[in-house]
Design a protein around this motif. Structure first.
Motif, short mmCIF file in Angstrom:
data_model
loop_
_atom_site.label_atom_id
_atom_site.label_comp_id
_atom_site.label_asym_id
_atom_site.label_seq_id
_atom_site.Cartn_x
_atom_site.Cartn_y
_atom_site.Cartn_z
N LYS A 191 0.94 -1.37 0.10
CA LYS A 191 0.13 0.02 -0.07
C LYS A 191 0.99 1.30 0.06
O LYS A 191 0.58 2.22 -0.62
CB LYS A 191 -0.90 -0.09 1.17
CG LYS A 191 -2.07 1.07 1.18
CD LYS A 191 -2.87 1.00 2.32
CE LYS A 191 -3.94 2.03 2.09
NZ LYS A 191 -5.00 1.86 3.10
N ARG A 249 1.93 2.00 -3.55
CA ARG A 249 0.99 2.48 -4.86
C ARG A 249 0.73 3.88 -5.13
O ARG A 249 1.16 4.89 -3.98
CB ARG A 249 -0.33 1.82 -4.28
CG ARG A 249 -0.39 0.27 -4.22
CD ARG A 249 -1.63 -0.19 -3.97
NE ARG A 249 -1.72 -1.49 -3.41
CZ ARG A 249 -2.43 -2.07 -2.41
NH1 ARG A 249 -3.64 -1.53 -2.09
NH2 ARG A 249 -2.34 -3.10 -2.17
N ARG A 291 -0.93 7.12 -5.29
CA ARG A 291 -2.02 8.03 -4.55
C ARG A 291 -2.71 8.91 -5.51
O ARG A 291 -2.20 9.61 -6.30
CB ARG A 291 -1.65 8.76 -3.36
CG ARG A 291 -1.10 7.74 -2.45
CD ARG A 291 -0.31 8.28 -1.05
NE ARG A 291 -1.29 9.30 -0.46
CZ ARG A 291 -0.73 10.25 0.23
NH1 ARG A 291 0.61 10.36 0.61
NH2 ARG A 291 -1.51 11.25 0.75
#
Length: 159
Positions: free
Chosen positions: A6, A9, A11
């Motif tokens: 996460k 990744r 945004r």
């Protein structure tokens, strides 16, 4: 292939855009996306446009009003707003663009800023420049047909 964690990744931010055109203008999704890319490329250059990555997620347009959700990379929101504001025509049709707001999720963007473009329009005759003229009326705005073309007016401009 595994997904990225996460924290690695990309945004995104989601920009709610209001669109206003003449009532008989046809503006399509692909044409609007092309106008966004063209505007971003002209204003930000190729590298800046690629970094901002303006992508049209949802689009609707009917009866002179519309709305769209544009996905933008997190750190490039200001540049993307400027590029969106530079869109002045789509497929030769003049358009008015309004950035309604920015959100972190698509759902929040739709709940907060979308759904306001449902104003109904009516055809009627109005008094404009001392003569009866055909017009399309949407709320306080009137699209008046004259001999030289169309004129955008407010209700207090007509009698």
């Amino acid at each position: 292939m595994k997904h990225l964690p996460k924290h690695l990744r990309p945004r995104w931010r989601y920009v709610a855009v209001g669109i206003e055109t003449w009532t008989d203008a046809e503006v399509g999704r692909r044409a609007f996306q092309r106008a966004l890319w063209y505007s971003a490329g002209n204003l930000l250059g190729d590298a800046g446009s690629a970094d901002a990555d303006l992508t049209l997620l949802s689009f609707s347009h009917a009866d002179g009003t519309g709305e769209a959700v544009v996905r933008v990379r997190h750190g490039h929101v200001d540049a993307a707003r400027a590029a969106i504001a530079c869109v002045s025509e789509v497929d030769g049709e003049p358009v008015g663009i309004l950035v309604r707001g920015i959100s972190g999720t698509v759902r929040a963007c739709e709940e907060r800023y979308m759904g306001r473009a449902t104003a109904s329009s009516t055809q009627r005759d109005v008094a404009f420049e001392g003569a009866e003229r055909a017009a399309t009326v949407r709320g306080d705005a009137c699209d008046v047909r004259t001999e030289s073309g169309r004129v955008g007016a407010m209700t207090f401009d007509t009698e």
